[in-house]
Write a protein that holds these residues in place. Structure first.
Motif, mmCIF file in Angstrom:
data_model
loop_
_atom_site.group_PDB
_atom_site.id
_atom_site.type_symbol
_atom_site.label_atom_id
_atom_site.label_comp_id
_atom_site.label_asym_id
_atom_site.label_seq_id
_atom_site.Cartn_x
_atom_site.Cartn_y
_atom_site.Cartn_z
ATOM 1 N N LEU A 233 3.430 6.605 -1.430
ATOM 2 C CA LEU A 233 2.260 6.285 -2.244
ATOM 3 C C LEU A 233 1.899 7.477 -3.128
ATOM 4 O O LEU A 233 1.472 7.307 -4.276
ATOM 5 C CB LEU A 233 1.085 5.884 -1.355
ATOM 6 C CG LEU A 233 1.267 4.568 -0.591
ATOM 7 C CD1 LEU A 233 0.087 4.326 0.341
ATOM 8 C CD2 LEU A 233 1.425 3.386 -1.554
ATOM 9 N N PRO A 244 -5.285 3.950 -7.971
ATOM 10 C CA PRO A 244 -5.556 2.511 -8.129
ATOM 11 C C PRO A 244 -7.014 2.191 -7.853
ATOM 12 O O PRO A 244 -7.750 3.009 -7.290
ATOM 13 C CB PRO A 244 -4.646 1.866 -7.088
ATOM 14 C CG PRO A 244 -4.430 2.928 -6.061
ATOM 15 C CD PRO A 244 -4.476 4.240 -6.784
ATOM 16 N N VAL A 247 -6.803 -2.681 -3.444
ATOM 17 C CA VAL A 247 -5.593 -2.859 -2.655
ATOM 18 C C VAL A 247 -5.702 -4.135 -1.840
ATOM 19 O O VAL A 247 -6.793 -4.544 -1.436
ATOM 20 C CB VAL A 247 -5.341 -1.642 -1.738
ATOM 21 C CG1 VAL A 247 -6.443 -1.507 -0.697
ATOM 22 C CG2 VAL A 247 -3.982 -1.733 -1.049
ATOM 23 N N THR A 268 2.069 -4.135 0.824
ATOM 24 C CA THR A 268 0.791 -3.837 0.189
ATOM 25 C C THR A 268 0.949 -3.825 -1.320
ATOM 26 O O THR A 268 2.035 -3.521 -1.839
ATOM 27 C CB THR A 268 0.235 -2.468 0.631
ATOM 28 O OG1 THR A 268 1.222 -1.462 0.351
ATOM 29 C CG2 THR A 268 -0.105 -2.452 2.104
ATOM 30 N N TYR A 270 -1.174 -2.156 -4.578
ATOM 31 C CA TYR A 270 -2.248 -1.330 -5.126
ATOM 32 C C TYR A 270 -2.347 -1.633 -6.618
ATOM 33 O O TYR A 270 -1.335 -1.576 -7.335
ATOM 34 C CB TYR A 270 -1.954 0.146 -4.905
ATOM 35 C CG TYR A 270 -1.978 0.565 -3.453
ATOM 36 C CD1 TYR A 270 -3.086 1.214 -2.907
ATOM 37 C CD2 TYR A 270 -0.893 0.316 -2.611
ATOM 38 C CE1 TYR A 270 -3.114 1.604 -1.568
ATOM 39 C CE2 TYR A 270 -0.912 0.691 -1.283
ATOM 40 C CZ TYR A 270 -2.018 1.334 -0.758
ATOM 41 O OH TYR A 270 -2.045 1.709 0.566
ATOM 42 N N LYS A 277 0.833 -2.110 -11.185
ATOM 43 C CA LYS A 277 0.905 -2.215 -9.731
ATOM 44 C C LYS A 277 1.743 -1.090 -9.124
ATOM 45 O O LYS A 277 2.748 -0.661 -9.683
ATOM 46 C CB LYS A 277 1.540 -3.551 -9.306
ATOM 47 C CG LYS A 277 0.992 -4.800 -9.987
ATOM 48 C CD LYS A 277 -0.397 -5.152 -9.524
ATOM 49 C CE LYS A 277 -0.784 -6.553 -9.959
ATOM 50 N NZ LYS A 277 -0.760 -6.761 -11.424
ATOM 51 N N LEU A 397 -4.973 6.942 0.525
ATOM 52 C CA LEU A 397 -4.330 5.693 0.101
ATOM 53 C C LEU A 397 -3.738 4.943 1.287
ATOM 54 O O LEU A 397 -3.822 3.712 1.354
ATOM 55 C CB LEU A 397 -3.240 5.997 -0.931
ATOM 56 C CG LEU A 397 -3.703 6.457 -2.305
ATOM 57 C CD1 LEU A 397 -2.523 6.924 -3.138
ATOM 58 C CD2 LEU A 397 -4.454 5.346 -3.035
ATOM 59 N N GLY A 401 -5.148 1.351 2.508
ATOM 60 C CA GLY A 401 -4.236 0.216 2.604
ATOM 61 C C GLY A 401 -4.230 -0.401 3.981
ATOM 62 O O GLY A 401 -4.189 -1.628 4.137
ATOM 63 N N PHE A 413 -11.543 0.575 -4.223
ATOM 64 C CA PHE A 413 -11.362 1.973 -3.866
ATOM 65 C C PHE A 413 -12.661 2.535 -3.275
ATOM 66 O O PHE A 413 -13.746 2.311 -3.827
ATOM 67 C CB PHE A 413 -10.958 2.797 -5.094
ATOM 68 C CG PHE A 413 -10.616 4.220 -4.755
ATOM 69 C CD1 PHE A 413 -9.346 4.558 -4.321
ATOM 70 C CD2 PHE A 413 -11.566 5.223 -4.847
ATOM 71 C CE1 PHE A 413 -9.033 5.861 -3.982
ATOM 72 C CE2 PHE A 413 -11.267 6.534 -4.514
ATOM 73 C CZ PHE A 413 -9.991 6.854 -4.079
#
Length: 433
Positions: A233, A244, A247, A268, A270, A277, A397, A401, A413
């Motif tokens: 990530l 991002p 998610v 996943t 994001y 993406k 992240l 996620g 976020f």
């Protein structure tokens, strides 16, 4: 010190002082090596907390570094201590990490313990005045990660995280090309890490199951998201240069139904503000495609793990002078031990073989340079640009996620955990502005 180590350090010293502006912006942490000659006679006293499998891998590099004096190990599990002593037999042994932290001679610690234990150990280490290298993911929750980062700022002590791709020559070179626009506009990043195995370790006695196989249980781990996704990530945000906004994803146990509590397959997505993406997935019942980050641009594609790049149209390839400059990055300068782990594979569905990023097949994953950088920073007392911030956001992240998987919802976020970091547009404005 072998010849490769000397060459590598001199090469990175020159990069830090003389490197192109784009490289300096992409990987400013390489300036850590700028004083490598001046620190030649210096040493830093290190303690390792958690010399298990990952800790021993790091010891393989640290024990070869003449500037690293590994003076102590702390671990309640005697087999791990015994294995570590086979690498550094002169180290003191503590079964309680707090006793190690009481040793005033120890300047820095390497933390390679199970995920759920990181937070207290790192916070205690900062309180004890120690510089810290903590394996990823740095915290078990987003709040823990935030508190750890704030503690680093408050104490002024060094904070490194186990994001070795930041020091991987393939990734450094690939990101320079990406940020120069060689591959056009980056439209998406698709990352995955697949294996075929139950992820279990042998247990000598039944009551040690959760202790040794901590990665499989929710009270000590968050599974694939925190053990594997953290690296990849970060590569996605490194390439896109931002974070991002939301998610979503799904995880399940579909194959290894053996009492584990964490998922054996995950996907996943994001999503960024403009709809681009970053995807990440993992399946541990099939290893054919191994692991990769596919950085997709309008003019070409980069697969840094395989060490290759491809152009959509060969007429769009960069000029010979640029290619010559890339080839001048002599890959042999980065000679190091082979990859940790066994799941890397170069299989691909494409018949386009592309070009090698370093002019040869990859043979290391950046861990050697990362550990060298930590030692150099401990000696100079200089926190490298972006190291702590990249590690922080990579961890965030993963945990964000994981929360989306658990809740089976699209989650925005968590702005309450944004830090002052202008690279990803989260620099806080002064209230006086």
């Amino acid at each position: 010190m072998n010849e490769n180590q000397i060459n590598r350090r001199e090469f990175l010293r020159d990069l830090g002082m003389l490197g192109a502006g784009v490289l300096a912006a992409t990987s400013p942490w390489l300036k850590t090596f700028a004083d490598v000659n001046e620190t030649a006679k210096e040493r830093v006293k290190l303690g390792m907390i958690g010399p298990g499998s990952r800790g021993q891998f790091l010891l393989g590099f640290l024990s070869q570094n003449p500037k690293a004096d590994i003076v102590a190990f702390a671990d309640p599990y005697q087999p791990s201590i015994d294995a570590a002593l086979s690498i550094v037999p002169t180290a003191k042994v503590y079964h309680d990490y707090k006793k190690l932290l009481e040793d005033k001679a120890i300047e820095a610690v390497v933390v390679a313990t199970p995920l759920a234990t990181h937070y207290q150990i790192v916070m205690d280490a900062f309180d004890a005045g120690k510089h810290v290298y903590c394996e990823k993911t740095i915290g078990y929750t987003m709040e823990q990660c935030f508190n750890m980062y704030q503690k680093h700022l408050e104490t002024g002590l060094l904070f490194f995280t186990g994001q070795q791709r930041l020091f991987d020559p393939r990734y450094i070179k690939a990101m320079e090309m990406v940020h120069q626009g060689i591959f056009g506009e980056i439209t998406a990043v698709h990352a995955f890490w697949n294996r075929n195995g139950d992820w279990r370790r042998d247990v000598p006695q039944k009551d040690l199951e959760r202790y040794i196989n901590w990665r499989l249980y929710k009270d000590s781990s968050k599974g694939l998201m925190t053990e594997l996704a953290c690296h990849q990530l970060q590569v996605g945000t490194w390439a896109l240069g931002r974070l991002p906004q939301k998610v979503m994803g799904h995880g399940a146990i579909t194959y290894w139904k053996d009492g584990r509590e964490v998922y054996d397959n995950i996907n996943t997505i994001y999503v960024f503000e403009d709809g681009k993406k970053l995807t990440w997935g993992s399946d541990i019942a099939n290893k054919f495609y191994g692991l990769e980050e596919q950085i997709l641009g309008s003019k070409g594609t980069v697969e840094p793990e395989r060490g290759r790049y491809y152009f959509e149209d060969t007429d769009l390839a960069p000029a010979p002078a640029f290619l010559q400059m890339l080839n001048d990055w002599d890959a042999k300068l980065f000679g190091a031990k082979a990859f940790a782990g066994t799941s890397w594979a170069a299989e691909t569905g494409s018949t386009n073989r592309g070009e090698l990023i370093l002019g040869k097949e990859p043979d290391n994953d950046g861990t050697s340079l990362l550990t060298e950088a930590f030692v150099e920073a401990c000696i100079t007392g200089k926190q490298p640009d972006r190291i702590a911030e990249e590690g922080y956001y990579a961890s965030l992240l993963c945990l964000w996620g994981h929360e989306a998987l658990e809740r089976e919802e699209i989650i925005n976020f968590p702005t309450e955990y944004q830090i002052d970091y202008d690279v990803y547009g989260t620099k806080k404005q002064s209230p006086n502005i």
